[in-house]
Design a protein around this motif. Structure first.
Motif, PDB file in Angstrom:
ATOM      1  N   HIS A 114       0.840  -1.206   0.000  1.00  0.00           N
ATOM      2  CA  HIS A 114       0.000   0.000   0.000  1.00  0.00           C
ATOM      3  C   HIS A 114       0.875   1.257   0.000  1.00  0.00           C
ATOM      4  CE1 HIS A 114      -3.691   2.297   1.122  1.00  0.00           C
ATOM      5  NE2 HIS A 114      -2.835   3.047   1.803  1.00  0.00           N
ATOM      6  N   ASP A 115       1.768   1.358   0.952  1.00  0.00           N
ATOM      7  CA  ASP A 115       2.633   2.538   1.043  1.00  0.00           C
ATOM      8  C   ASP A 115       3.694   2.539  -0.047  1.00  0.00           C
ATOM      9  OD1 ASP A 115       1.176   3.370   3.212  1.00  0.00           O
ATOM     10  OD2 ASP A 115       2.646   2.706   4.711  1.00  0.00           O
ATOM     11  N   HIS A 116       4.127   1.337  -0.434  1.00  0.00           N
ATOM     12  CA  HIS A 116       5.160   1.260  -1.480  1.00  0.00           C
ATOM     13  C   HIS A 116       4.671   1.858  -2.794  1.00  0.00           C
ATOM     14  CE1 HIS A 116       8.309  -0.367  -4.103  1.00  0.00           C
ATOM     15  NE2 HIS A 116       7.323  -0.745  -4.906  1.00  0.00           N
ATOM     16  N   ILE A 117       3.473   1.451  -3.244  1.00  0.00           N
ATOM     17  CA  ILE A 117       3.023   1.925  -4.557  1.00  0.00           C
ATOM     18  C   ILE A 117       2.671   3.402  -4.503  1.00  0.00           C
ATOM     19  CG2 ILE A 117       0.583   1.301  -4.282  1.00  0.00           C
ATOM     20  CD1 ILE A 117       2.783   1.030  -7.472  1.00  0.00           C
ATOM     21  N   ILE A 118       2.163   3.873  -3.368  1.00  0.00           N
ATOM     22  CA  ILE A 118       1.862   5.303  -3.255  1.00  0.00           C
ATOM     23  C   ILE A 118       3.153   6.110  -3.330  1.00  0.00           C
ATOM     24  CG2 ILE A 118       0.999   7.100  -1.708  1.00  0.00           C
ATOM     25  CD1 ILE A 118      -1.117   5.141  -0.739  1.00  0.00           C
ATOM     26  N   SER A 119       4.215   5.608  -2.706  1.00  0.00           N
ATOM     27  CA  SER A 119       5.504   6.318  -2.788  1.00  0.00           C
ATOM     28  C   SER A 119       6.039   6.321  -4.211  1.00  0.00           C
ATOM     29  CB  SER A 119       6.515   5.694  -1.824  1.00  0.00           C
ATOM     30  OG  SER A 119       6.879   4.390  -2.241  1.00  0.00           O
TER      31      SER A 119
END
Length: 566
Positions: free
Chosen positions: A231-236
């Motif tokens: 979740h946080d990886h793709i948003i970053s």
């Protein structure tokens, strides 16, 4: 000498911005005194007119002006450029432009997918997209990997082995900005390649038999829920694309899985993606905005799933990629009107790929052209936008954009431009959020407020009939006539052997409570969309008095607008 082309300098203008209309000429050795005039209209009203003397070897003239007192959120304008020789008109061409507060009020979506070394310093694709007034451009498969968007080197191979240049991507972004276009980066919300999956198997989504979800054994599908590190990886990664220079993200999904198993924290759990997409969209906006950017976000509701949850998410428009069983023209209308109910303050874009243009269809090119015009008329009259055009006169035929088909018919290119000129010129009658759709309640069956005579008519898109769409906004009644007379198949993505049969002298009787100031007809199929004033008369009606007028000709799509005392 003749006019070669006419187009605005930008795909869309903002309030107060100087407008530039460019006219180019084919120079000959003709003798004579040449002048060229430029007339700007809003509907039937002339707002600006000027004339310039033309020297024999002038190949380009630029008309510059400002539109004052533009108090509306969006406003479309028609432009007529006329060439005179010794005070006699010898040539004319038309274009249009619009002024809006934001791109998302009129998102004319296009695409780019070629970012090869050979494309360096080549802006011809963006020049042509500007002539179609494309103001939002999706950069499809521009990235290094689905899980790592920016490449480690300037030259790189994409996931399918295409050798691309990130320098060309950056240059294309700059070209898009030059024409006032938003540059949108494609990004799959849950896609990664095998090497990433092997290192993060606990982040993946699994089938109920324990095998991982994947697409064509190439892209593995990851868990987008907040508790998963993906979740946080793709948003970053999305933020990195924005920092690189993109204006927004096209957040893609594949339409499956709708439900899947995750193994976060060694606990198996059923994931219902219909709810988690909305969280991801909203978190993407929040994270990027916290880092100082205002991203444009577009999420792909594949075949209308899950439109009920994502339409109201913090994305800028509603975008639907159309697949079976949404096969008919009526289905296209239903997709648009249904989406507007879920998100009445957002425009709707349909990605309706024209398979008849693909080589596998193996049909005459004219059949594909006929089908495309019918689809555009349907989508535009329904109040939607169409993702179709990109590259240098490319048409999308499937979901993998690099397999687009290039159009080389100047006649059909002109026809496409006429349709895009039309939706810009009359965008207030097509895309105003205050438009009310009365199609199923004012005409057909027991409804007698709007009555049409001269052939078969229906408020539904039916075979061998004229489809009547009845709408209104303050001060106007709006009628769209889309012609299916003689069309044997109502499936939108099939080639059409012939265009609809031309219908002449359609009689319309319309019950209008307000006083009528004028009745006008416009069509992208006739005289470059210029409005024609129609004569009308008052006639008795069972509910008082109505106006009656005659629509002289219907080819594919006519629009009538009745001006009322507001």
């Amino acid at each position: 000498m003749r006019i070669k082309d006419v187009y605005p300098s930008k795909s869309q203008y903002r309030p107060g911005e100087k407008v530039e209309i460019i006219a180019t000429f084919e120079v000959t050795d003709d003798l004579g005194n040449y002048t060229v005039s430029c007339t700007v209209l809003n509907f039937y009203d002339i707002l600006y007119k000027t004339e310039k003397e033309l020297k024999l070897h002038d190949e380009k003239v630029v008309f510059e002006f400002n539109i004052e007192k533009n108090e509306k959120e969006m406003m479309g304008f028609g432009v007529e450029v006329d060439l005179y020789r010794n005070n006699e008109k010898i040539n004319s061409l038309s274009t249009s432009f619009d002024i809006t507060e934001s791109w998302k009020l009129a998102p004319r979506y296009g695409f780019l997918s070629d970012f090869f070394d050979r494309d360096k310093n080549d802006d011809k694709d963006l020049v042509q997209l500007n002539k179609y007034h494309i103001n939002v451009v999706q950069f499809y498969d521009w990235m290094y990997r689905h899980h790592e968007l920016l490449p480690p080197t300037n030259s790189f191979a994409d996931p399918l082995g295409r050798n691309l240049s990130i320098d060309v991507v950056k240059q294309k972004i700059d070209y898009a900005h030059k024409f006032g276009m938003m540059a949108i980066a494609y990004g799959a919300v849950y896609g990664c390649e095998k090497e990433f999956y092997e290192e993060h198997k606990v982040w993946a989504l699994y089938k109920n038999d324990g095998t991982v979800f994947d697409l064509i054994n190439l892209i593995y599908i990851m868990d987008i829920s907040k508790k998963c590190g993906w979740h946080d990886h793709i948003i970053s990664e999305f933020l990195k694309a924005i920092k690189f220079g993109f204006d927004g993200i096209h957040m893609d999904q594949y339409g499956f899985p709708k439900e899947a198993l995750s193994v976060t924290d060694q606990v198996k759990k059923i994931r219902k993606l219909r709810d988690e997409f909305t969280v991801l969209i909203n978190d993407t906006r929040e994270y990027i905005e916290k880092n100082g950017y205002k991203p444009a976000l577009i999420f792909n509701a594949v075949n209308n799933w899950p439109i009920d949850t994502v339409a109201s998410a913090k994305q800028d428009v509603v975008y639907i990629e159309v697949w079976p069983p949404n096969d008919t023209y009526q289905d296209l209308y239903n997709l648009i009107t249904n989406a507007k109910k879920y998100a009445p303050d957002k425009q709707v874009i349909l990605a309706a790929y024209m398979e008849p243009f693909s080589k596998r269809s193996n049909i005459p090119i004219e059949y594909a052209e006929n089908a495309t015009i019918m689809v555009m008329a349907t989508i535009f009259a329904s109040g939607g936008f169409h993702l179709l055009l990109g590259e240098l006169n490319g048409i999308l035929t499937e979901a993998y954009y690099p397999n687009y088909t290039t159009i080389d018919s100047e006649r059909f290119i002109r026809e496409l431009r006429d349709y895009y000129d039309f939706i810009v010129r009359y965008e207030e009658f097509l895309y105003d959020f205050n438009i009310v759709d009365n199609t199923m309640t004012y005409t057909g069956g027991i409804n007698t407020e709007y009555v049409f005579k001269g052939t078969k008519f229906s408020p539904k898109a039916e075979k061998n009939s004229v489809w009547t769409l009845v709408k209104e906004k303050e001060g106007y009644k709006i009628i769209h006539l889309v012609n299916f007379t003689g069309v044997q198949s109502m499936k939108w993505n099939e080639g059409k052997e012939i265009r609809p049969k031309i219908i002449n002298n359609i009689e319309a009787t319309v019950l209008v409570a307000e006083s009528v100031k004028g009745v006008y007809l416009a069509s992208p199929d006739i005289d470059s969309g210029k409005p024609k004033k129609l004569d009308y008369e008052y006639v008795p009606h069972e509910h008082g008095k109505a106006i009656r007028f005659v629509i002289p000709e219907l080819r594919v799509w006519d629009m009538v607008y009745i001006v009322c005392e507001s």
